[in-house]
Design a protein around this motif. Sequence first.
Motif, short mmCIF file in Angstrom:
data_model
loop_
_atom_site.label_atom_id
_atom_site.label_comp_id
_atom_site.label_asym_id
_atom_site.label_seq_id
_atom_site.Cartn_x
_atom_site.Cartn_y
_atom_site.Cartn_z
N VAL A 1 1.06 -0.94 0.35
CA VAL A 1 0.43 -0.09 0.42
C VAL A 1 1.11 1.21 -0.48
O VAL A 1 1.64 1.23 1.41
N ASP A 2 0.73 1.86 -1.26
CA ASP A 2 1.46 3.81 -0.89
C ASP A 2 0.95 4.08 -0.10
O ASP A 2 -0.38 4.53 -1.10
N THR A 3 1.03 4.88 0.51
CA THR A 3 0.63 6.13 1.20
C THR A 3 0.81 7.64 0.82
O THR A 3 0.16 8.66 1.68
N ASN A 4 2.00 7.69 -0.43
CA ASN A 4 2.05 8.40 -0.27
C ASN A 4 1.11 9.38 -1.60
O ASN A 4 0.48 8.49 -2.35
N VAL A 5 0.45 10.82 -1.83
CA VAL A 5 -0.31 11.61 -2.84
C VAL A 5 1.28 12.44 -3.74
O VAL A 5 1.24 12.99 -3.27
N ARG A 6 0.08 12.31 -4.53
CA ARG A 6 0.11 13.17 -5.75
C ARG A 6 -0.86 14.09 -6.05
O ARG A 6 -1.48 12.99 -6.90
N GLU A 7 -0.25 15.11 -6.84
CA GLU A 7 -2.23 15.67 -7.42
C GLU A 7 -2.19 15.55 -8.70
O GLU A 7 -1.16 15.86 -9.23
N GLY B 1 -9.06 10.64 -6.76
CA GLY B 1 -9.78 9.34 -6.52
C GLY B 1 -9.14 8.52 -7.65
O GLY B 1 -9.77 7.10 -7.45
N ILE B 2 -8.74 9.62 -9.34
CA ILE B 2 -8.06 8.17 -10.27
C ILE B 2 -6.67 8.58 -9.91
O ILE B 2 -5.75 8.20 -10.85
N ASP B 3 -5.64 8.76 -8.79
CA ASP B 3 -4.09 9.10 -8.55
C ASP B 3 -4.03 7.51 -8.04
O ASP B 3 -4.83 6.89 -7.64
N ASP B 4 -3.40 6.94 -8.84
CA ASP B 4 -3.60 5.17 -8.51
C ASP B 4 -2.32 4.93 -7.73
O ASP B 4 -2.40 3.77 -6.77
N ARG B 5 -2.57 6.23 -7.30
CA ARG B 5 -1.80 6.06 -6.05
C ARG B 5 -1.82 5.93 -4.55
O ARG B 5 -1.85 5.08 -3.62
N TYR B 6 -3.45 5.95 -4.82
CA TYR B 6 -4.22 6.12 -3.94
C TYR B 6 -5.64 3.99 -3.83
O TYR B 6 -6.40 3.99 -3.86
N HIS C 1 -17.47 12.94 -2.37
CA HIS C 1 -18.37 12.96 -3.11
C HIS C 1 -17.54 12.14 -4.64
O HIS C 1 -17.55 11.62 -5.57
N ALA C 2 -16.35 13.32 -5.05
CA ALA C 2 -15.71 13.21 -6.32
C ALA C 2 -15.22 12.21 -6.45
O ALA C 2 -14.87 11.84 -6.92
N TRP C 3 -14.79 11.87 -5.29
CA TRP C 3 -13.86 11.06 -5.02
C TRP C 3 -14.64 9.45 -5.67
O TRP C 3 -13.95 8.45 -6.57
N ASP C 4 -15.26 9.39 -4.48
CA ASP C 4 -16.21 8.15 -5.14
C ASP C 4 -16.47 7.81 -6.62
O ASP C 4 -16.12 6.55 -6.89
N ARG C 5 -16.94 9.04 -7.24
CA ARG C 5 -17.15 9.04 -8.72
C ARG C 5 -15.64 8.52 -9.18
O ARG C 5 -16.37 8.27 -10.38
N ALA C 6 -14.76 9.38 -9.30
CA ALA C 6 -14.24 8.69 -10.02
C ALA C 6 -13.23 8.07 -9.85
O ALA C 6 -13.26 7.12 -10.55
N ARG C 7 -13.59 6.96 -8.46
CA ARG C 7 -13.17 5.24 -8.48
C ARG C 7 -13.93 4.55 -9.56
O ARG C 7 -13.34 3.27 -9.08
N ILE C 8 -15.58 4.81 -9.42
CA ILE C 8 -15.89 4.63 -10.64
C ILE C 8 -15.69 4.71 -12.27
O ILE C 8 -15.65 3.71 -12.42
N ARG C 9 -15.23 5.63 -12.55
CA ARG C 9 -14.45 5.61 -13.54
C ARG C 9 -13.12 4.28 -14.00
O ARG C 9 -12.95 4.06 -14.69
N ARG C 10 -13.16 4.02 -13.02
CA ARG C 10 -11.76 3.11 -12.89
C ARG C 10 -12.15 1.65 -13.59
O ARG C 10 -11.79 0.46 -13.63
#
Length: 431
Positions: free
Chosen positions: A334-340, A384-389, A422-431
């Motif tokens: 699990v990579d917990t680093n974040v980049r925007e 939500g679309i960041d692969d590192r999450y 909410h936006a984070w949830d919607r972006a994860r659906i895109r995957r």
Amino acid sequence: MAKTLVALYDRFDQAQNAVQDLRDSGFRSDDISLVTSNAGGEYDRYAGDMDTTATRETTHHRGEDPGEKSAQAAGIGATGGAIAGGILGWLMGLGVLIIPGVGPALVAGPVLAALTGAGIGAVTGGLAGALAGLGVADDDAEVYSEGVRRGGTLVVARAADEDVNRINGIMERHHPIDIDQRAESWREHGWTGYDRTAEPYTPEQIGEERNYYTTLETEGRAAVPIVEEDMTVGKRQVEGGGARIRTYVTETPVEEQVRLRSEEVHVERRPVDRAATGADIDAFREGTFEVTETREEPVVGKRARVIEEVVISKDVEERTETVRGTERRTGVDVDTNVRERAVNEPGFDRFDNDFRTYHTSNLANSGYTYDDYTPVYRYGYSLGIDDRYRGNEWSRVEPEARRHWEDRNPGTWDRVKDAVRHAWDRARIRR
């Protein structure tokens, strides 16, 4: 020719947004229905004085507001609760029914009339029969009914040919269940088909069902079990070498020499001329005299004697043996680093209507317009679309998301965090 379009949603809010979009797009309330499980009794308060096994219907008269009329038919006022004042307040009819094979359910729209006929007494046709009567294929009607039984929410819309694509697009926008895939999943877990006599799902069972599929399909994540093997060493008895002992009897001819004696009596008469003696005179009387012959014959006897012994014994030896093996364990990185991501990440516009609907439903009274909140939705979408999450739950993401946001917008996180989520949830659906 009118067609019937059906969509099943895992969550009530998804169905609510779909119905709201249909209304905002100008479709008539008389053509839209909603059915959702009421196993937990959360909708009983919207039934007012109405018997939960019956319903009242309302006719929309010219000049009357459909929402107010249907709300009054259900025994509540036009402002009687968030749901009735929202999407259900303008649908035709409202009732809490006991549906065979489904259990308690909140029903609004034309399906209500199809379920109850004249609107008096208990439901007799069942939800599958009502859907079939509206033009849904029998097999699909049974699967959709099972979905409501398991806690889903059904949206049914009657559409003219020229409106089919537009209504279908609105329904799809709010992420309905892939009904074929869901039915296959049920079958893999033992479901053999819709049964009108089956016991309704309990609130606990519905909760488990919703959590499983909401986690898996809506949020795009699933629990990853960490599996570890433990090696245990025991022992068992197995047969090795040994000795087999068999006994048998043999006969050997033997002979011995033995001397035998036999007797034979001979009687001889011979003439004698002599003076009789006293013994002769004593024998001068009548009598019988016998002489017996004897002989010897061989007698064979046997005597058993032990001449040898075969002794059987076992030597017992104990030894210590080292047993080597491998133990497997599931590893998860699990990579917990974040980049925007850049705010213009491709795909964001796909959810524009969803974000607008969310803003209208939850933030309309916040004092901020949708345009004011657009950077908030973009920020949640980029997370939500960041692969590192990927694979992380929101609880793992939020602390760092908060820190990055507060660095640029101090003191505003608590106001925007729900919209970001909410936006984070919607972006994860895109995957």
